[in-house]
Design an enzyme around this catalytic site. Structure first.
Site, PDB file in Angstrom:
ATOM      1  N   GLY A  59       0.834  -1.204   0.000  1.00 27.06           N
ATOM      2  CA  GLY A  59       0.000   0.000   0.000  1.00 27.06           C
ATOM      3  C   GLY A  59       0.858   1.239   0.000  1.00 27.06           C
ATOM      4  O   GLY A  59       2.040   1.186   0.363  1.00 27.06           O
ATOM      5  N   CYS A  86       5.019  -6.410   1.805  1.00 29.91           N
ATOM      6  CA  CYS A  86       5.426  -4.997   1.877  1.00 29.91           C
ATOM      7  C   CYS A  86       4.682  -4.262   2.998  1.00 29.91           C
ATOM      8  O   CYS A  86       5.018  -4.427   4.155  1.00 29.91           O
ATOM      9  CB  CYS A  86       5.223  -4.330   0.522  1.00 29.91           C
ATOM     10  N   TYR A  87       3.652  -3.485   2.696  1.00 29.37           N
ATOM     11  CA  TYR A  87       2.881  -2.822   3.766  1.00 29.37           C
ATOM     12  C   TYR A  87       2.340  -3.882   4.728  1.00 29.37           C
ATOM     13  O   TYR A  87       2.395  -3.708   5.955  1.00 29.37           O
ATOM     14  CB  TYR A  87       1.715  -2.041   3.142  1.00 29.37           C
ATOM     15  N   HIS A 175       8.093  -7.708  -3.137  1.00 26.57           N
ATOM     16  CA  HIS A 175       6.836  -8.058  -3.817  1.00 26.57           C
ATOM     17  C   HIS A 175       7.008  -9.343  -4.636  1.00 26.57           C
ATOM     18  O   HIS A 175       7.517  -9.294  -5.756  1.00 26.57           O
ATOM     19  CB  HIS A 175       6.407  -6.924  -4.765  1.00 26.57           C
ATOM     20  N   GLU A 177       4.732 -10.859  -6.119  1.00 31.87           N
ATOM     21  CA  GLU A 177       3.722 -10.883  -7.184  1.00 31.87           C
ATOM     22  C   GLU A 177       4.199 -10.243  -8.472  1.00 31.87           C
ATOM     23  O   GLU A 177       3.583 -10.432  -9.515  1.00 31.87           O
ATOM     24  CB  GLU A 177       2.428 -10.202  -6.710  1.00 31.87           C
ATOM     25  N   ASP A 234     -14.170 -11.120 -25.457  1.00 37.42           N
ATOM     26  CA  ASP A 234     -14.989 -11.365 -24.266  1.00 37.42           C
ATOM     27  C   ASP A 234     -16.456 -11.606 -24.598  1.00 37.42           C
ATOM     28  O   ASP A 234     -17.062 -12.560 -24.113  1.00 37.42           O
ATOM     29  CB  ASP A 234     -14.854 -10.187 -23.286  1.00 37.42           C
ATOM     30  N   LYS A 376      -8.400 -11.187 -19.133  1.00 36.50           N
ATOM     31  CA  LYS A 376      -8.664 -11.577 -20.524  1.00 36.50           C
ATOM     32  C   LYS A 376      -8.095 -12.950 -20.870  1.00 36.50           C
ATOM     33  O   LYS A 376      -8.708 -13.721 -21.586  1.00 36.50           O
ATOM     34  CB  LYS A 376      -8.115 -10.518 -21.480  1.00 36.50           C
TER      35      LYS A 376
END
Ligand code: XMP
Length: 520
Positions: A59, A86-87, A175, A177, A234, A376
């Site tokens: 954050g 992190c945060y 991080h 991710e 989509d 997607k």
């Protein structure tokens, strides 16, 4: 759609720009997860028995700030495993008695991590006790909480990975991710399967079954669904899925806004009038859209007008066909994130996607949006499982507002015609050169500014065409495509020589962020 019985991971969002990448990592590993704002997480208690793990995101705030976002310690002290990032790492440390110190100096970018202790979280993550990770923080944990062990350190962060000595609570200052952390996925895989012991239920087959089941439950026998079909990935996959779910209770409506690409309406008509025979309808709304958009130059206004006009057209259509109660749209998760604060998080609105922020407040039709928690590539995979035409699945994304948001400022018939021709040449060349499939999305933009050129022996004074081609995984972040100079100059020559009204071509080399993919 209720997903109450699926085992899931909750991602508590503290507003980081990369929180949704945590969701991607988890979904890619076949596990369902939900993003929830920290305030809602605090409020929505008790935690359901299908929640198998909690991730606390990064954050932008400092945990030391008076009004810093926080959570009730009790909520992460139960037996449900927790991973703080992190945060989230600093918050866990503070809540359990550690000390975080404010620092003006940011640690941003790659850092080398050294393994200090074996852990279930990092099994297979280190090579020779080292790994490269991505950091983005200024505050740091300066003294660790009592019951926590140090799993890894970096030169700037002594406590780069912490783990509780008896509970399943883990946290990383970096991080895992983001793409730049090497083997970040291993951290998630270990957390999910070795620590949370969550089931791999989020498979394509499972997603399809759930969507079909939920649609069948919501739609009564005599009720019909109108599927807003643009012919993009989509909505095309959605139409196939709905056909499977409700068969004759479906009508597919393609609206020709006049803002589609050259030849697109004909292509879509050909494909869908075959497969969806008596339930496919084409509405010519070219004049309406052009009239409504006349003299409008503000991008947000354009999007809202387009969203509203689509809905009016669909509602008018329901007067022709009885019993249409639902409007199905291929809205994706990123459309929601960028159009509104989906998880109630502090992340600001980037742009109102026509099918979300562009919708009128009051609508007669009930919305069905089965993909609104998917990316997607997840939808493409579902399309493959449903054996949807490859041409439809592999097309580059195209926004609902179409060419209207690729002509900055006011639009008119002439500008649209010029842009259509330039775009067609660009895309055809990418296909001819066999680079179309390496690019996530490519298109031409008409910059409505005239510059001087020379052709033959004459002076020209025409518009500028910008080319945009990006690589991306989900449209949330993107890099410009690195063309060979020869390819770019061939494409530029073709456009300038063949399109009346363009005498200059430029290439957009902005990544996202700080740019967005579309220009408006
Ligand atoms: P941006 O421009 O936000 O685009 O970086 C990210 C992706 O979303 C598409 N896009 C839209 N799609 N309605 C849509 O259906 C919209 O209003 C809209 N705006 C952007 C864009 O083409 C890209 O793939």
């Amino acid at each position: 759609m209720s997903k109450n019985n699926v085992q899931k991971i909750i991602i508590v969002d503290f507003g980081s720009q990369v929180t949704q990448l945590i969701a991607r990592q988890i979904r890619e590993l076949g596990v369902y997860c939900e993003l929830i704002n920290y305030k809602l997480f605090n409020k929505n208690q008790p935690i359901g028995s299908n929640v198998k793990g909690i991730v606390l995101s990064g954050g932008p705030k400092s945990t030391l700030h008076k009004s810093a976002p926080s959570i009730n310690k009790k909520l992460i002290s139960s037996d449900i495993p927790v991973l703080g990032i992190c945060y989230g790492h600093q918050l866990i440390s503070n809540l359990f008695g550690g000390k975080t110190k404010y620092s003006k100096k940011k640690e941003f970018g790659s850092a080398e991590l050294i393994e200090k202790k074996k852990s279930k979280l990092t099994s297979g993550f280190f090579k020779n006790k080292k790994n490269i990770v991505w950091m983005s923080h200024s505050d740091s944990v300066k003294s660790k909480p009592k019951n926590f062990n140090v799993v890894a350190s970096s030169s700037n962060s002594k406590f780069a990975i912490l783990e509780h000595n008896s509970k399943n609570i883990y946290s990383t200052q970096f991080h895992p991710e983001v793409f730049h952390t090497r083997n970040g996925k291993i951290i998630f895989s270990n957390f999910l399967f070795n620590i949370c012991k969550v089931k791999k239920e989020w498979t394509d087959k499972y997603k399809i079954q759930r969507i079909i089941k939920s649609i069948r439950l919501s739609v009564k026998k005599n009720e019909k669904i109108l599927c807003a079909l643009s012919g993009g990935v989509d909505s095309s996959v959605l139409a196939h899925l709905l056909l499977k779910a409700v068969k004759k209770n479906l009508v597919c409506v393609y609206v020709d806004t006049g803002l589609m690409r050259l030849g697109e309406t004909e292509e879509i008509n050909k494909i869908f009038s075959k497969k969806f025979k008596k339930i496919f309808y084409k509405i010519d709304a070219k004049k309406i859209f052009l009239k409504k958009l006349k003299n409008i130059h503000d991008p947000e206004k354009k999007r809202k007008i387009i969203g509203n006009t689509f809905i009016k057209i669909f509602e008018n259509f329901t007067k022709r066909k009885k019993n249409i109660k639902f409007l199905a749209q291929g809205t994706l998760y990123p459309d929601l994130i960028e159009s509104k604060s989906f998880s109630g998080s502090p992340t600001s609105i980037i742009k109102s996607h026509h099918n979300v922020g562009g919708l009128p407040k009051k609508m007669k039709l009930k919305l069905i949006e089965p993909f609104n928690e998917m990316f997607k590539d997840e939808v493409r995979k579902i399309g493959k499982s449903l054996k949807v035409n490859k041409f439809l699945i592999n097309r580059h994304p195209f926004p609902g507002p179409g060419l209207a948001i690729r002509i900055p400022g006011k639009i008119n018939h002439t500008k649209i015609k010029i842009l259509k021709e330039a775009d067609k040449i660009f895309i055809d060349e990418l296909k001819r050169k066999k680079i179309y499939d390496y690019i996530w999305q490519a298109f031409a933009v008409l910059i409505p500014i005239k510059t001087v050129g020379v052709m033959g022996d004459s002076r020209t004074y025409d518009y500028i065409c910008a080319l945009r081609a990006v690589t991306s995984q989900d449209g949330m972040t993107a890099n410009y495509y690195n063309f060979k100079n020869k390819d770019l100059s061939e494409i530029s020559n073709k456009i300038v020589n063949q399109v009346n009204g363009i005498n200059r071509v430029v290439y957009d080399i902005t990544s996202k962020p700080p740019g967005t993919i579309e220009w408006e």
